[in-house]
Structure formats: C-alpha cells, structure tokens
Design an enzyme around this catalytic site. Structure first.
Site, mmCIF file in Angstrom:
data_model
loop_
_atom_site.group_PDB
_atom_site.id
_atom_site.type_symbol
_atom_site.label_atom_id
_atom_site.label_comp_id
_atom_site.label_asym_id
_atom_site.label_seq_id
_atom_site.Cartn_x
_atom_site.Cartn_y
_atom_site.Cartn_z
ATOM 1 N N HIS A 1 -11.940 11.132 -8.202
ATOM 2 C CA HIS A 1 -10.965 11.018 -9.288
ATOM 3 C C HIS A 1 -9.731 11.900 -9.059
ATOM 4 O O HIS A 1 -9.233 12.538 -9.985
ATOM 5 C CB HIS A 1 -11.613 11.303 -10.646
ATOM 6 C CG HIS A 1 -12.501 10.175 -11.070
ATOM 7 N ND1 HIS A 1 -13.799 10.059 -10.641
ATOM 8 C CD2 HIS A 1 -12.259 9.104 -11.842
ATOM 9 C CE1 HIS A 1 -14.335 8.964 -11.155
ATOM 10 N NE2 HIS A 1 -13.418 8.353 -11.883
ATOM 11 N N CYS B 1 0.816 -1.228 0.000
ATOM 12 C CA CYS B 1 0.000 0.000 0.000
ATOM 13 C C CYS B 1 0.840 1.264 0.000
ATOM 14 O O CYS B 1 0.314 2.365 -0.114
ATOM 15 C CB CYS B 1 -0.959 0.008 1.185
ATOM 16 S SG CYS B 1 -2.232 -1.271 1.037
ATOM 17 N N GLU C 1 -21.211 10.148 13.659
ATOM 18 C CA GLU C 1 -20.007 9.448 13.202
ATOM 19 C C GLU C 1 -19.895 9.506 11.691
ATOM 20 O O GLU C 1 -20.876 9.742 10.990
ATOM 21 C CB GLU C 1 -19.984 7.996 13.674
ATOM 22 C CG GLU C 1 -21.078 7.126 13.107
ATOM 23 C CD GLU C 1 -21.075 5.708 13.663
ATOM 24 O OE1 GLU C 1 -20.929 5.555 14.891
ATOM 25 O OE2 GLU C 1 -21.232 4.779 12.871
#
Length: 121
Positions: free
Chosen positions: A69, A25, A105
């Site tokens: 995007h 990652c 939340e």
C-alpha cells in the site's frame, strides 16, 4: 551435485509510475504484485529440512511489508519496474539467509500473465 529447492510466495498492493516511459504506464497506476523467492541448498538440517518454510516466509514478509500500500516511486531510489524490484528483493533477501542456503531467484509478477525474474549465474 544434488540440490533441494524451496519456494515461497506472497503478494502486496502498490502503485508506481514508470519514469521516462512513453505510454500509459508512465501514469500513476497500481498492481497487486506477487513475489516468489526460490532458495536452494544441498544440506538438510537435523529435522530433514533445507530451511523452515516459516523462516523463509518471514524474510519475504519483512521485505514485502515495506512495499504494501505504498507509492513505490516515493520509497525506492530507482525506477520501480518489475525487473528492478526483482533485483532489489533478491539483494535484500540474500542478506538474510543462512550461509548454507543460496538464493536461486526472485520472480515478481505485476499481473497474472507478466513477470520478471532475477537470478545470479
């Protein structure tokens, strides 16, 4: 105290990379992110609503449009982890709510099976 809760969700596609992370990652990669806002309050308006869903969706869309995007690392001043995104979205959405509505939340999913939630106690 009796409370009402409302939830709205939206999605956006964006890329990021985790800085100082040792693993795959750390490389540039993307997700179709999902966001859920949960608000609560105890006072309904004259129509019998805590808040119009359309108004809550507009708040979320305004935030989400900034990310859609995009390469998140270029537009945010922090590491764009799910946890940090949830906190950022929480802070941005809370500023836009009417005074009688509390943001309970924000949950951000980066996949169908992984999510992070931010809330104030």
């Amino acid at each position: 105290m009796n409370m009402y809760e409302l939830n709205v969700e939206d999605k956006f596609a964006a890329a990021h990379q985790l800085v100082s992370y040792q693993g795959p990652c750390e490389n540039l990669h993307g997700h179709t992110w999902k966001i859920k806002l949960k608000v609560k309050g105890n006072k309904l308006n004259e129509t019998g609503m805590l808040m119009d869903f359309q108004d809550l969706k507009k708040i979320l869309k305004k935030i989400r449009d900034r990310f859609d995007h995009q390469f998140l690392n270029d537009i945010l001043k922090f590491s764009p982890t799910s946890e940090n995104l949830a906190k950022y979205i929480f802070e941005q959405a809370a500023k836009q709510l009417p005074r009688h509505i509390q943001l309970a939340e924000v949950t951000v999913w980066e996949s169908d099976i992984t999510s992070a939630t931010y809330y104030n106690d």
